[in-house]
Design a protein around this motif. Structure first.
Motif, short mmCIF file in Angstrom:
data_model
loop_
_atom_site.label_atom_id
_atom_site.label_comp_id
_atom_site.label_asym_id
_atom_site.label_seq_id
_atom_site.Cartn_x
_atom_site.Cartn_y
_atom_site.Cartn_z
N ALA A 59 -9.05 -14.25 -18.70
CA ALA A 59 -9.67 -12.68 -19.44
C ALA A 59 -9.14 -12.10 -20.47
N ARG A 60 -7.71 -12.34 -20.40
CA ARG A 60 -6.73 -11.85 -21.49
C ARG A 60 -7.01 -12.36 -22.94
N ASN B 193 -12.91 -4.76 -20.55
CA ASN B 193 -12.94 -6.08 -19.99
C ASN B 193 -13.34 -6.38 -18.47
N ASP C 59 -9.72 -7.30 -26.04
CA ASP C 59 -9.55 -5.98 -25.74
C ASP C 59 -9.76 -5.79 -23.97
N LEU C 60 -8.71 -5.47 -23.48
CA LEU C 60 -8.46 -5.15 -21.99
C LEU C 60 -9.22 -4.08 -21.59
N SER C 61 -9.29 -3.15 -22.33
CA SER C 61 -9.87 -1.64 -21.84
C SER C 61 -11.23 -1.78 -21.59
N ARG D 9 -8.05 -8.84 -11.95
CA ARG D 9 -6.89 -7.83 -11.46
C ARG D 9 -7.00 -7.50 -9.75
N TYR E 61 -11.29 -9.08 -16.56
CA TYR E 61 -10.03 -8.99 -16.54
C TYR E 61 -9.85 -7.78 -15.18
N ASP E 62 -10.57 -6.88 -15.13
CA ASP E 62 -10.44 -5.92 -13.94
C ASP E 62 -10.74 -6.59 -12.82
N HIS F 148 -9.88 -13.21 -23.92
CA HIS F 148 -11.12 -12.54 -24.35
C HIS F 148 -11.08 -11.40 -25.20
N ILE G 284 -7.10 -14.30 -14.75
CA ILE G 284 -6.42 -13.38 -15.41
C ILE G 284 -6.06 -13.65 -16.98
#
Length: 157
Positions: free
Chosen positions: A35-36, A44, A40-42, A51, A47-48, A38, A32
């Motif tokens: 991925a953060r 990503n 923009d989490l929207s 999670r 990241y998803d 990298h 996580i």
């Protein structure tokens, strides 16, 4: 609700719980964080996915903790069932039609593994065997139809 479980089954759950808490949980936290980094989490996907994996791990940890807290641990070696088939017993069977022999230990739902010779106490064959003795013949409804098995031996190992 109590979950019947063998000593071996409880130990496997404890090992899985330990691995999830000490290895898997740490790995997903690192994934996580990576991925953060990298941005923009929207949008990503990494990241998803991390999670989602974290949610699965945390859910499994809670499930294992609950099962272990409610476990009724039974050691087959200490059973004194006078040769009767009970939870934890190892039963040697012969299919009366084919002559095939099989050996199964009756275990809790969580530890059942047919390939390893462990059948769930709630399976049709285990329900038919419970309370019977060596020499008894049981009928079991299987997907292939009604089958008859003779109990050759009952051991508590």
């Amino acid at each position: 609700m109590k979950y019947p479980m063998t000593v071996e089954g409880a130990e496997k759950l404890r090992q899985e719980l330990h691995r999830l808490k000490t290895v898997e949980r740490q790995a997903v936290i690192a994934a996580i964080a990576e991925a953060r980094a990298h941005g923009d989490l929207s949008e990503n996907a990494e990241y998803d996915a991390a999670r989602e994996r974290q949610a699965f791990i945390e859910g499994r940890i809670q499930e294992l903790e609950a099962k272990l807290a409610n476990a009724q641990i039974i050691d087959p070696k200490t059973l004194d069932a006078d040769g009767r088939v009970v939870f934890g017993a190892t039963v040697e069977l012969e299919d009366l039609e084919s002559g095939d022999k099989a050996c199964y230990q009756i275990v809790g739902d969580e530890e059942a593994d047919v390939k390893a010779g462990k059948i769930s106490v709630s399976s049709p064959i285990a329900r038919a065997l419970i309370g019977k003795y060596a020499g008894d013949v049981v009928q079991v409804q299987t997907p292939g139809g009604m089958r008859e098995f003779e109990i050759l031996d009952v051991r508590y190992v």
